[in-house]
Scaffold this active site. Structure first.
Site, PDB file in Angstrom:
ATOM      1  N   HIS C  78     -23.266 -20.548  23.275  1.00 48.55           N
ATOM      2  CA  HIS C  78     -22.357 -21.152  22.284  1.00 48.55           C
ATOM      3  C   HIS C  78     -21.776 -20.048  21.403  1.00 48.55           C
ATOM      4  CE1 HIS C  78     -20.818 -23.620  18.997  1.00 48.55           C
ATOM      5  NE2 HIS C  78     -21.613 -23.001  18.158  1.00 48.55           N
ATOM      6  N   ASP C 107      10.070  -7.694  23.442  1.00 52.60           N
ATOM      7  CA  ASP C 107       8.780  -8.046  24.068  1.00 52.60           C
ATOM      8  C   ASP C 107       7.731  -7.080  23.538  1.00 52.60           C
ATOM      9  OD1 ASP C 107       6.652  -8.670  25.936  1.00 52.60           O
ATOM     10  OD2 ASP C 107       8.211  -9.646  27.121  1.00 52.60           O
ATOM     11  N   TRP C 143     -26.680 -14.623  20.246  1.00 52.13           N
ATOM     12  CA  TRP C 143     -25.428 -13.881  20.486  1.00 52.13           C
ATOM     13  C   TRP C 143     -25.542 -12.473  19.904  1.00 52.13           C
ATOM     14  CZ3 TRP C 143     -21.261 -11.693  17.749  1.00 52.13           C
ATOM     15  CH2 TRP C 143     -21.370 -11.757  16.372  1.00 52.13           C
ATOM     16  N   SER C 171     -10.575  -5.653  27.503  1.00 45.72           N
ATOM     17  CA  SER C 171      -9.410  -6.510  27.269  1.00 45.72           C
ATOM     18  C   SER C 171      -8.979  -6.433  25.800  1.00 45.72           C
ATOM     19  CB  SER C 171      -9.784  -7.957  27.628  1.00 45.72           C
ATOM     20  OG  SER C 171      -8.865  -8.846  27.065  1.00 45.72           O
ATOM     21  N   SER C 172      -9.951  -6.465  24.882  1.00 47.01           N
ATOM     22  CA  SER C 172      -9.593  -6.434  23.456  1.00 47.01           C
ATOM     23  C   SER C 172      -8.965  -5.096  23.084  1.00 47.01           C
ATOM     24  CB  SER C 172     -10.850  -6.654  22.592  1.00 47.01           C
ATOM     25  OG  SER C 172     -11.313  -7.957  22.765  1.00 47.01           O
ATOM     26  N   HIS C 255     -20.252  -6.113  11.661  1.00 46.28           N
ATOM     27  CA  HIS C 255     -19.570  -6.540  10.433  1.00 46.28           C
ATOM     28  C   HIS C 255     -18.052  -6.367  10.521  1.00 46.28           C
ATOM     29  CE1 HIS C 255     -19.711  -8.252   6.501  1.00 46.28           C
ATOM     30  NE2 HIS C 255     -18.761  -7.404   6.159  1.00 46.28           N
ATOM     31  N   GLU C 257     -16.510  -6.745  13.104  1.00 46.28           N
ATOM     32  CA  GLU C 257     -16.118  -7.838  14.009  1.00 46.28           C
ATOM     33  C   GLU C 257     -15.854  -9.119  13.209  1.00 46.28           C
ATOM     34  OE1 GLU C 257     -15.422  -8.341  17.112  1.00 46.28           O
ATOM     35  OE2 GLU C 257     -15.670 -10.502  17.332  1.00 46.28           O
ATOM     36  N   TYR C 259     -14.725  -9.299  10.295  1.00 45.16           N
ATOM     37  CA  TYR C 259     -13.405  -9.156   9.639  1.00 45.16           C
ATOM     38  C   TYR C 259     -12.288  -9.307  10.671  1.00 45.16           C
ATOM     39  CZ  TYR C 259     -15.344  -7.938   5.164  1.00 45.16           C
ATOM     40  OH  TYR C 259     -16.001  -7.998   3.969  1.00 45.16           O
ATOM     41  N   SER C 270      -1.203 -16.949   4.919  1.00 44.16           N
ATOM     42  CA  SER C 270      -0.193 -16.356   4.036  1.00 44.16           C
ATOM     43  C   SER C 270       1.209 -16.607   4.556  1.00 44.16           C
ATOM     44  CB  SER C 270      -0.417 -14.836   3.933  1.00 44.16           C
ATOM     45  OG  SER C 270      -1.746 -14.586   3.542  1.00 44.16           O
ATOM     46  N   HIS C 304     -26.499  -5.250   5.516  1.00 40.54           N
ATOM     47  CA  HIS C 304     -26.916  -6.450   4.750  1.00 40.54           C
ATOM     48  C   HIS C 304     -27.332  -7.564   5.715  1.00 40.54           C
ATOM     49  CE1 HIS C 304     -22.327  -7.292   4.760  1.00 40.54           C
ATOM     50  NE2 HIS C 304     -22.871  -7.973   5.766  1.00 40.54           N
ATOM     51  N   HIS C 305     -27.155  -7.342   7.019  1.00 42.41           N
ATOM     52  CA  HIS C 305     -27.691  -8.271   8.018  1.00 42.41           C
ATOM     53  C   HIS C 305     -29.161  -7.958   8.308  1.00 42.41           C
ATOM     54  CE1 HIS C 305     -23.659  -9.781   9.161  1.00 42.41           C
ATOM     55  NE2 HIS C 305     -23.265  -8.553   8.884  1.00 42.41           N
ATOM     56  N   THR C 330     -11.979  -8.357  -1.632  1.00 42.04           N
ATOM     57  CA  THR C 330     -11.553  -9.165  -0.476  1.00 42.04           C
ATOM     58  C   THR C 330     -11.552 -10.643  -0.838  1.00 42.04           C
ATOM     59  OG1 THR C 330     -13.874  -8.974   0.136  1.00 42.04           O
ATOM     60  CG2 THR C 330     -12.339  -7.585   1.336  1.00 42.04           C
ATOM     61  N   LYS C 333      -8.603 -12.287  -2.879  1.00 40.24           N
ATOM     62  CA  LYS C 333      -7.277 -12.543  -2.271  1.00 40.24           C
ATOM     63  C   LYS C 333      -7.034 -14.049  -2.181  1.00 40.24           C
ATOM     64  CE  LYS C 333      -6.505  -9.233  -3.059  1.00 40.24           C
ATOM     65  NZ  LYS C 333      -5.555  -9.342  -4.180  1.00 40.24           N
ATOM     66  N   ARG C 452     -33.713 -20.471  11.761  1.00 44.02           N
ATOM     67  CA  ARG C 452     -32.602 -20.545  12.720  1.00 44.02           C
ATOM     68  C   ARG C 452     -33.144 -20.593  14.142  1.00 44.02           C
ATOM     69  NH1 ARG C 452     -28.414 -15.590  12.321  1.00 44.02           N
ATOM     70  NH2 ARG C 452     -27.252 -16.374  14.099  1.00 44.02           N
TER      71      ARG C 452
END
Lengths: 67, 374, 527, 192
Positions: C78, C107, C143, C171-172, C255, C257, C259, C270, C304-305, C330, C333, C452
Site C-alpha cells: 500500500h 513540447d 515501505w 524513470s523519475s 525527507h 522525498e 517534499y 497556488s 527526526h524520523h 515552509t 506559506k 503502527r
C-alpha cells in the site's frame, strides 16, 4: 529597472529565502542578473552556515545545562 | 449551492469540537500523563505544543472562514488587488518563530533530563527476540523470557477476549518502586523497540548494538506496552508488562526466583519416570512448540516440518537433542537451550519421541540435558 | 535527440497516429501526460484496495481476514504503490500536460526520453505487484524497508522489489531532467523566470530535489542487493556494518522525498485559489523564495524520523532545532493562500472546494508535524498511529486532494467539455467527510498508545478503529465518483470555452479547449 | 534550432553528471558515517583500538565497567564474561576475559561485535587487545578463554560513572547463506 545585486544583496536574498519572505522589488533585481549556479552555490554556503549556527545553538544549550 | 457553500466551515467546526481531552477509556483520545516524572514532563510538553497549534489554527481558519463567508462573488464582493505586503508576511513569520523558540526551551530541558546517566540501583538487559522479550537481571543471575500469554483461541475469535487482550505476558518484568532502573536494550535478530507509554520510555533494540534507557516508577502497579518497530510476522503480538512492586515485595520476588531456579536444577537430578516426563512434556510442547509444529505434530507443509513420524524423532536421540538445544541456523528453529530449563527440555524431547504414534520408548533424562547445557 | 524543427515538420500535417501505436510511440507531451494520469489513477485504486483490506482487518480486534504476514505485505505494498505509483506519476503527468503550455513551449525538451520514462513505470509496477504471487510472499518489511528485516530476514521477492525501485528511480530521474531542460530552455520569449506560474516554479524545484535524492535511493537499494546476494555487510553488524546506517541513508532520501510529494501540490493550489478568488496570489516572491529554500533545508533534518534509535543528546538537539526552524518558513506559506482569499470575490466550484480542503486539512497535518518535531514528545508519538494520522493528513487531503483539484481544474482544457458540477461536489463532500472520519480518529488511538503496522490491537483501541474503517470504505468508494466524472467529462458533449474559468490567468487558457494536439508551434509573445 | 540543441545537451549533461555524483554520494555516506561515528561516538561504536600511550591514572575516581554478552540469532556457543563488573580507575589498564565454548558437534567460526552504553562514553573506551579484533574458531566441544585488555580515558565526562561494554557474538561459519525466508509461512493467501 533595478541594478545588478552585489554579493551582500545576494546573500541577504538567500537569507530572506530561508526566512520565507521576500519583496517583489528585490525579486526583480535578483532575477535580473547572476547565473543559476551562482545562486545555488550561495544557497549551499548559507546552508553550511545554517548548520554551523544550529550546532553552535546546541552546544550553547548543552553548556547552559552543564551536561 | 448556498447550503453546500456553508457546509465546509460548519462541518469542520464540528469536527474540531469532537477532540475532547479526557473521555471514557474506550474512547481515550489523548496521551496519558503516565506515572513517572519524565512522562509527566512529556505530557506537559505535548499539551503545550497542542494548545499552541490550536491557537494558531483558530486564527488562521478563523480568517479563512470569515473571508469564505464574506468575500464571495454571490454576495457581490469586489476583488481588491493588493497582492503583496512584506511587513504582514514578516509578522506572521516572526510570531510562530518566537513561539517555536519558546517551545524549544522546555523541550531541551526535558530531553536533557531524559539523558541523565546518574547511578542506577538495578541494571536489566532487555533483548528483543522475534516476537518475545528476554529480561536478564545483571548481577542477580535471573534470566527469563516474556511472551504473549493471550490464548490463541481469543486471537482467532473462538473465545471472548480477556480484559488485557494482547497486552498480557507469562513472566512480567518486575522492578522495585521508586528506584532508578537502567535498561540495556539490544536485539537478537531484527530491530525491535521497547515502549511503555506510562513510563514514557521508547528505545530501539538493534542487533549488534546496545542502547541505554532508564526509568523511576514511584508507584507500584502494572504498566503495559508493546513493540514499536516492525519486526516481522508477530510484531503486534510481543507485548511488554512492567510489574512495579514495593521494595520488600521486589526483594521477596528475587528470593522466590532464585529458589525456583535452584529447585529446577535439583529437579533435574531427580530421576523421572516416562509417564511424568510425558505429562510435563505435553504441557511444554503446547506452550513453546505448537505455534509452529501444531498441537497434532504435523507442522505446516512447506513452512514448518512435521514431527509425527519424522525420522529424527525415531532415529538417534543425539541429533534430535542438538536441534532442540541449538536450533537450526538459516531457519525459524530457534535455540531453546536458554529458553527452557533442563527438565522442560528433557520432557519435551521425550514427549516428541513418544507422542502421535512415534513409539520409540526412549526416555531422555534431565541429567543428560544438563551435561550438554552447561 | 531529434532537433526541434525536425519534429515540427514531420508532425504538423497529420494528427495523432491511429490505434495502439499512438500510445506506444507517442512523443507528444499531452498523450504522455494522459498516460501518466491514467496510470496514476489505476495505481491509486489498486493501492486503495490494499488500504481497504488493511482497514477491513482492523475493523474489529482479533484476526478475522488474514494472517499477520499477509497483513504486513499489504501495508508495505500500500505504501509503495501510493507513494511511487499514485502520487509521483500523477504530478509528473500534470507537469507533462501543463508545463509546456504554461511556458509557451511546443513540447517537452526531450520527447523520446519522455516516452521512455513513462513506459518504464508499468513494467516496474508489474514486477512489484507480481511479488504478491511469489513464494515467500511480497515484501513485508514496510515501505521504509529497514535492515536487517529487509535484508537477512526478507522473503526472496525482495530482489524483485529492489529492481522495481531501481526502474522507478530511473524513470523519475529522466522525468526530472526533461522538466528542467524544458523550463530552462523552452520558455517563450517574454516568459522570463520572474513570470513563471508557481506550478512551474514548484515543479522546477521538485525536479532538482528528484535529481539529488533518487540516486541516493538507488544507492541504498543497491547496497541492500549487495548485502543479500554478494556477501557484503553494509547493514549487517556481523561484518562490521550497521543497521542504523541504513536508516540514515534512507531518510537522507526520505525527507526530501516527502517534499517532492508536496511542493507540486503547493504549486497547484497556488494556481487554483487566485483563479476562484479572482485575485492575484499574495506574495508571489515569498512563495518562490520559500520554495527554493525548501530545496536546501530539506537535506538537513532527516534524523527526526530516528529520534528513538539511540542518538547522542547533541544529535537529538540538532535535528530537533533544525526541524523546528525550517517548519516555520515552509508552514507559513499556508498564510499566503489565506491572504489571497482575503477580500477576494470567491466562487466555490469543485477545484476550489478541493483547494480549500487542502489548505485546512494540510495545515492540520502540518501542526501534527510540528508536535512530532519536539524530540521528547516524539518518544511517545514515534511509530504509533499518531504518525500514521500525520502523514496521511499531509498526503491524502494534501497531495491527493491537490491532484484531484488539478484534474477538475484543467479537465475542461484537456477534454473540451465541462465536467458535471453537481457530481463534482458529491465527490468532494463524500471525500472530505470520508477522509476526516478515517484519519482523525487515528490521532486518538495513536496518542492512546496503539503502535503502527499491527494486524490486531488491544480492546481499548477498538471503537476508534471501527470508525476509521467505516470512514476508509466511505472515502475509498467515493473515489469511483472521480472515475465516473472524468469519463463523463470525456464522453458527454458540454463544450467549454477557451478561458474555461472566468478571469483565469496563464498561457494555458489562451489555447482553445480541447487543447489541440500541438500547441504553441510558434512561440506566443508574452507581454 | 542547433543552438537550442546545444543548450539541451548542456543541461542534460550537467544533470546526468549530478545524478551520477549523487549516486556516488549515497555510497560515500558509508565511510562518512564511520568518520561521523568516530567523532561523536554515535551508536556506541568503539573506535579507539591498539596500544594506548601511557595515561596518568586518576586514582581519585573509579568507573564501574559492566561486561555483558549477547548471542545473536541461533548462536549455540556458551559465551559469557569472566567478571560481570569491574571497578577501575580511569587511565589504568584493565584486564579481563570472556569464556566461549562450542557445544555443537562441528567446528564453528564466530565474530564478536562490541558496543558501549552510554554511546557518549564510546569515544573514551580504548581496547588495547580484544578477541573482537579477529574471528574466533572453536572445534566441537572446545572451550577457550578470550582475553580483553582495555583502558578508560581519564577525561571521560564526570557525569558518567558506569559504562556497559556489551559483546554480541555472531555465527559466521561459512556455509550456504540460506536466507531466512523459510521462517515466514509460505501461505501468503487470505485466511478465510
Amino acid at each position: 529597472m533595478s541594478d545588478k545585486p552585489n554579493l551582500l544583496q545576494m546573500f541577504l536574498s538567500v537569507l530572506a529565502a530561508c526566512f520565507g519572505v521576500q519583496s517583489s522589488h528585490n525579486r526583480e533585481r535578483d532575477f535580473a542578473a547572476g547565473h543559476t549556479w551562482a545562486w545555488m552555490l550561495l544557497g549551499l554556503v548559507v546552508m553550511g552556515l545554517f548548520v554551523v549556527f544550529v550546532i553552535a545553538l546546541v552546544s550553547w544549550a548543552l553548556s547552559l545545562a552543564g551536561a | 449551492m448556498k447550503i453546500i457553500g456553508w457546509g465546509l466551515p460548519a462541518l469542520f467546526g464540528a469536527l474540531g469540537l469532537i477532540f475532547p481531552l479526557s473521555a471514557a477509556a474506550e474512547w481515550q483520545v489523548n496521551l496519558g500523563p503516565g506515572v513517572t516524572e519524565i512522562s509527566r514532563a512529556v505530557y506537559d510538553l505535548h499539551m503545550t505544543i497542542f494548545w499552541v497549534c490550536v491557537a494558531i489554527g483558530a486564527v488562521v481558519f478563523g480568517v479563512m472562514l470569515y473571508s469564505i463567508v464574506h468575500h464571495r462573488k454571490s454576495r457581490g464582493a469586489k476583488a481588491h488587488n493588493f497582492h503583496e505586503n512584506t511587513l504582514v508576511e514578516i509578522i506572521w513569520t516572526v510570531v510562530p518563530f518566537v513561539i517555536l523558540v519558546g517551545m524549544a526551551v522546555p523541550a531541551t530541558a526535558t530531553l536533557i533530563k531524559m539523558y541523565d546517566q546518574s547511578e542506577a540501583e538495578l541494571d536489566i538487559q532487555v533483548t528483543g527476540y522475534q516476537w518475545k522479550w528476554r529480561y536478564q537481571y545483571l548481577g542477580e543471575d535471573i534470566d527469563f523470557f516474556s511472551s504473549l500469554s493471550t490464548p490463541r483461541e481469543q486471537i482467532s475469535n473462538d473465545e471472548t477476549k480477556g480484559e488485557h487482550y494482547l497486552l498480557e505476558v507469562d513472566n512480567a518484568m518486575v522492578i522495585p518502586a521508586g528506584k532508578k532502573v537502567r535498561l540495556l536494550l539490544t536485539a537478537n535478530d531484527v530491530i525491535h523497540s521497547w515502549w511503555v507509554p506510562d513510563l514514557a520510555v521508547k528505545k530501539d533494540a538493534i542487533p549488534g548494538f546496545i542502547n541505554e534507557a532508564w526509568t523511576i516508577a514511584p508507584e507500584p502497579g502494572i504498566y503495559r506496552g508493546q513493540c514499536a518497530e516492525l519486526c516481522g510476522k508477530d510484531h503486534g503480538f510481543m507485548p511488554i508488562v512492567v510489574d512495579v512492586r514495593s521494595e520488600e515485595d521486589f526483594n521477596q520476588w528475587l528470593v522466590e526466583m532464585k529458589q525456583a531456579k535452584a529447585q529446577a536444577s535439583d529437579a533435574a537430578t531427580k530421576n523421572w519416570t516416562l509417564a511424568e516426563l510425558m505429562a510435563k512434556g505435553e504441557e511444554v510442547y503446547n506452550r513453546a512448540c505448537a505455534a509452529c509444529h501444531q498441537p497434532n505434530g504435523e507442522g505446516i507443509p512447506g513452512a514448518f516440518p512435521a514431527l509425527k513420524g519424522s525420522p529424527m524423532m525415531v532415529g538417534d536421540p543425539a541429533a534430535h537433542i542438538d536441534v532442540v538445544l541449538n536450533g537450526k541456523s538459516g531457519t525459524a528453529m530457534q535455540a531453546f537451550r536458554d529458553q527452557l530449563s533442563a527438565v522442560e527440555l528433557a520432557a519435551v524431547i521425550t514427549y516428541e519421541r513418544n507422542a502421535w504414534g512415534n513409539t520409540t520408548g526412549d526416555l531422555v533424562s534431565p541429567a543428560q540435558i544438563n551435561t550438554l547445557k552447561q | 535527440m531529434g532537433t526541434l524543427e525536425q519534429t515540427v515538420e514531420t508532425e504538423v500535417h497529420h494528427g495523432p497516429a491511429r490505434g495502439i501505436t499512438r500510445w506506444l510511440y507517442t512523443t507528444n507531451h499531452k498523450d504522455i501526460g494522459s498516460m501518466y494520469l491514467w496510470f496514476s489513477l489505476l495505481m491509486f485504486l489498486l493501492g486503495g484496495c490494499m488500504a481497504l483490506t488493511i482497514r477491513a482487518e482492523l475493523f474489529q480486534p482479533g484476526l478475522q481476514l488474514m494472517e499477520p504476514n499477509f497483513f504486513n505485505q499489504m501495508t508495505t505494498m500500500h505504501g509503495l504503490i501510493m507513494v511511487f505509483g499514485a502520487v509521483m506519476p500523477a504530478f509528473v503527468g500534470l507537469a507533462n500536460w501543463m508545463v509546456p503550455m504554461m511556458i509557451g513551449a511546443p513540447d517537452m525538451a526531450l520527447p523520446r526520453m519522455n516516452n521512455w520514462s513513462f513506459w518504464i513505470l508499468p513494467f516496474a509496477f508489474c514486477m512489484m505487484v507480481a511479488t504478491l504471487f511469489m513464494e515467500g510472499g511480497a515484501p513485508n518489511f514496510g515501505w521504509t524497508f529497514y535492515a536487517p528485516l529487509s535484508t537477512t530476514y526478507a522473503p526472496p521477492s525482495v530482489t524483485f522489489f529492489i529492481f522495481a525501485v531501481h526502474m522507478m528511480g530511473i524513470s523519475s530521474i529522466m522525468g526530472a531532467i526533461n522538466i528542467i531542460a524544458t523550463i530552462l530552455n523552452l520558455r517563450a520569449p517574454g516568459m522570463t523566470m520572474m513570470k513563471l506560474p508557481l506550478f512551474v516554479w514548484t515543479w522546477l524545484i521538485t525536479a532538482f530535489l528528484l535529481i539529488a535524492v533518487m540516486p541516493v535511493l538507488a544507492g541504498v537499494v543497491t547496497m541492500m542487493l549487495m548485502d543479500i546476494h554478494f556477501g557484503t555487510s553494509f547493514f549487517n553488524a556481523a561484518g562490521g556494518g550497521d543497521p542504523v546506517l541504513f536508516q540514515h541513508v534512507f531518510w537522507f532520501f526520505g525527507h526530501p522525498e516527502v517534499y517532492i510529494m508536496i511542493l507540486p501540490a503547493f504549486g497547484i493550489v497556488s494556481q487554483i485559489i487566485p483563479t476562484f478568488a479572482r485575485k492575484k496570489l499574495f506574495g508571489y516572491a515569498s512563495m518562490v523564495y520559500a520554495t527554493a529554500s525548501i530545496a536546501f533545508l530539506a537535506f538537513i533534518v532527516w534524523a527526526h524520523h530516528m529520534f528513538t534509535v539511540g542518538m547522542p543528546l547533541a544529535g537529538e538537539l540538532f535535528f530537533m532545532y533544525a526541524t523546528m526552524l525550517i517548519a516555520v518558513p515552509t508552514g507559513v506559506k499556508v498564510f499566503n493562500w489565506v491572504a489571497t482569499m482575503f477580500r477576494g470575490s470567491m466562487t466555490f466550484e469543485t477545484p476550489m472546494l478541493f483547494a480549500l480542503a487542502f489548505v485546512v486539512l494540510f495545515t492540520i497535518g502540518g501542526f501534527s508535524g510540528l508536535m512530532l518535531a519536539i524530540a521528547p514528545a516524539d518518544f511517545q508519538y514515534h511509530d504509533t498511529y499518531f504518525v500514521v494520522a500525520h502523514f496521511h493528513y499531509v498526503l491524502v487531503p494534501g497531495a491527493i486532494f491537490s491532484i484531484v483539484a488539478a484534474v477538475y481544474y484543467w479537465l475542461p482544457k484537456w477534454t473540451g467539455n465541462m465536467y458535471n458540477e453537481t457530481m463534482g461536489r458529491w465527490h468532494f463532500w463524500l471525500s472530505f467527510i470520508g477522509v476526516n472520519v478515517t484519519f482523525f480518529p487515528m490521532h486518538f488511538v495513536g496518542l492512546a498508545g496503539m503502535p503502527r503496522r499491527i494486524p490486531d490491537y488491544a480492546l481499548q483501541f477498538a471503537d476508534f478503529n471501527a470508525v476509521a474503517s467505516v470512514g476508509a470504505f466511505m472515502f475509498g468508494l467515493s473515489q469511483l465518483l472521480l472515475v465516473y466524472n472524468v469519463v463523463q467529462c470525456i464522453r458527454v458533449k458540454r463544450p467549454a470555452t477557451a478561458e474555461v474559468w472566468e478571469g483565469a490567468e496563464g498561457l494555458e487558457w489562451t489555447v482553445p479547449s480541447p487543447a489541440p494536439y500541438h500547441t504553441f508551434a510558434q512561440p506566443p509573445l508574452v507581454k | 534550432m542547433a543552438q537550442l540543441q546545444r543548450k539541451h545537451t548542456k543541461v542534460v549533461r550537467n544533470l546526468l553528471l549530478s545524478s551520477v555524483l549523487m549516486f556516488g554520494f549515497g555510497f560515500a555516506l558509508v565511510p562518512l558515517y564511520d568518520v561521523f561515528c568516530d567523532i561523536t561516538g554515535l551508536n556506541g561504536k568503539v573506535t579507539r583500538t591498539g596500544p594506548a600511550e601511557p595515561m596518568l591514572v586518576d586514582r581519585s575516581r573509579t568507573v564501574s565497567l559492566q561486561l555483558t554478552a549477547v548471542n545473536n540469532e541461533a548462536m549455540p556457543w556458551l559465551f559469557e564474561p569472566m567478571t560481570a563488573e569491574m571497578n577501575i580507575h580511569p587511565g589504568m589498564t584493565g584486564q579481563t576475559a570472556f569464556i566461549a565454548r562450542n557445544p555443537t558437534g562441528k567446528t564453528m567460526i564466530a565474530q564478536a561485535v562490541p558496543s558501549v552504553a552510554p554511546a557518549e562514553a564510546a569515544a573514551y573506551v580504548q581496547k588495547i587487545n580484544c578477541f573482537c579484533f579477529e574471528r574466533q574458531s572453536l572445534e566441537a566441544g572446545q572451550q577457550q578463554e578470550m582475553p580483553l585488555l582495555f583502558v578508560i580515558d581519564p577525561d571521560l565526562p564526570d557525569h558518567i560513572s558506569k559504562i556497559t561494554l556489551s559483546y554480541t557474538l555472531f555465527d559466521i561459519t561459512p556455509q550456504l547463506q540460506a536466507s531466512h525466508y523459510a521462517e515466514q509461512p509460505q501461505t501468503g493467501r487470505f485466511m478465510l
